[in-house]
Design a protein around this motif. Sequence first.
Motif, PDB file in Angstrom:
ATOM      1  N   THR A  23      37.884  44.886  30.512  1.00 29.70           N
ATOM      2  CA  THR A  23      39.271  44.419  30.545  1.00 29.70           C
ATOM      3  C   THR A  23      39.654  43.946  31.951  1.00 29.70           C
ATOM      4  OG1 THR A  23      40.031  46.706  30.847  1.00 29.70           O
ATOM      5  CG2 THR A  23      40.030  45.834  28.592  1.00 29.70           C
ATOM      6  N   ILE A  24      39.656  44.855  32.919  1.00 26.78           N
ATOM      7  CA  ILE A  24      40.039  44.554  34.297  1.00 26.78           C
ATOM      8  C   ILE A  24      39.089  45.300  35.235  1.00 26.78           C
ATOM      9  CG2 ILE A  24      42.479  44.120  33.759  1.00 26.78           C
ATOM     10  CD1 ILE A  24      43.136  46.960  34.554  1.00 26.78           C
ATOM     11  N   ASP A 138      51.459  51.968  41.359  1.00 19.00           N
ATOM     12  CA  ASP A 138      52.591  51.053  41.532  1.00 19.00           C
ATOM     13  C   ASP A 138      52.235  49.711  42.168  1.00 19.00           C
ATOM     14  OD1 ASP A 138      54.307  52.907  40.331  1.00 19.00           O
ATOM     15  OD2 ASP A 138      54.671  53.890  42.243  1.00 19.00           O
ATOM     16  N   ALA A 139      50.950  49.396  42.338  1.00 20.93           N
ATOM     17  CA  ALA A 139      50.537  48.063  42.798  1.00 20.93           C
ATOM     18  C   ALA A 139      49.890  47.362  41.606  1.00 20.93           C
ATOM     19  CB  ALA A 139      49.549  48.161  43.955  1.00 20.93           C
ATOM     20  N   ARG A 140      49.827  46.054  41.639  1.00 17.39           N
ATOM     21  CA  ARG A 140      49.224  45.359  40.500  1.00 17.39           C
ATOM     22  C   ARG A 140      47.703  45.515  40.537  1.00 17.39           C
ATOM     23  NH1 ARG A 140      49.796  38.933  41.907  1.00 17.39           N
ATOM     24  NH2 ARG A 140      47.799  38.890  42.956  1.00 17.39           N
ATOM     25  N   PRO A 141      47.062  45.535  39.368  1.00 21.67           N
ATOM     26  CA  PRO A 141      45.610  45.699  39.322  1.00 21.67           C
ATOM     27  C   PRO A 141      44.888  44.593  40.089  1.00 21.67           C
ATOM     28  CG  PRO A 141      46.553  46.030  37.144  1.00 21.67           C
ATOM     29  CD  PRO A 141      47.655  45.501  38.018  1.00 21.67           C
ATOM     30  N   ALA A 142      43.810  44.971  40.761  1.00 16.37           N
ATOM     31  CA  ALA A 142      42.989  44.001  41.486  1.00 16.37           C
ATOM     32  C   ALA A 142      42.430  42.993  40.497  1.00 16.37           C
ATOM     33  CB  ALA A 142      41.863  44.714  42.222  1.00 16.37           C
ATOM     34  N   ARG A 143      42.573  41.711  40.835  1.00 15.74           N
ATOM     35  CA  ARG A 143      42.038  40.639  39.993  1.00 15.74           C
ATOM     36  C   ARG A 143      40.689  40.151  40.510  1.00 15.74           C
ATOM     37  NH1 ARG A 143      45.521  38.846  36.224  1.00 15.74           N
ATOM     38  NH2 ARG A 143      47.715  39.320  36.469  1.00 15.74           N
ATOM     39  N   MET A 147      40.422  41.644  46.477  1.00 11.53           N
ATOM     40  CA  MET A 147      41.695  42.357  46.367  1.00 11.53           C
ATOM     41  C   MET A 147      41.451  43.872  46.301  1.00 11.53           C
ATOM     42  SD  MET A 147      44.571  41.417  43.557  1.00 11.53           S
ATOM     43  CE  MET A 147      46.229  42.018  43.661  1.00 11.53           C
ATOM     44  N   ALA A 148      40.431  44.288  45.563  1.00  8.47           N
ATOM     45  CA  ALA A 148      40.095  45.713  45.467  1.00  8.47           C
ATOM     46  C   ALA A 148      39.705  46.263  46.840  1.00  8.47           C
ATOM     47  CB  ALA A 148      38.967  45.932  44.460  1.00  8.47           C
TER      48      ALA A 148
END
Length: 185
Positions: A23-24, A138-143, A147-148
Amino acid sequence: MEKFYPAIKVLKNNGVAVIPTDTIYGLVASALKPEAVERVYRLKNRAGDKPCIILINALADLKKFGLAPTKTDLTLINKLWPGPVSIIFPLPKAVAQALTYLHRGTETLAFRLPKPLTLRNLLKKTGPLIAPSANPEDARPARTIIMARRYFGDGVDCYIAGGKKLGKPSRLVALHSGKIITIRV
């Protein structure tokens, strides 16, 4: 499978990795090692009462958590798995006590049997993995893996790139009286 090779040793030795899931990107660690699970919670700054989804390689992995789905549940499970659906199971009381580090007081666990064979082959070698999204609470998932890395830096032992992941977290369901109850779409 080769792309996951560096993560296998890390995950078998209480390490933490960021990998592309079905998924992500997930921040993963062995679900069978309490120290590794706690490390993920610290890295994410995750609420202590919020359990993580567990990725499994096969339906038989549920036995490692004291679960034995009924025939009715198995019919429903086989409609959902493998795929991007996480299923919440209530834990037997005797097992729940030993797995508090995973269920965090809920006495339930959510599992997902991913479809990609490369991911399932990794799980075959590492065992079940907790796999919350690769982001601080509370942060958006790494795309992307970049970003990770920005989120976790050297706090993570291994990063496995898998391109841009624009998916969304898995659908979350529970099974009740022969029906599938959707918790999160």
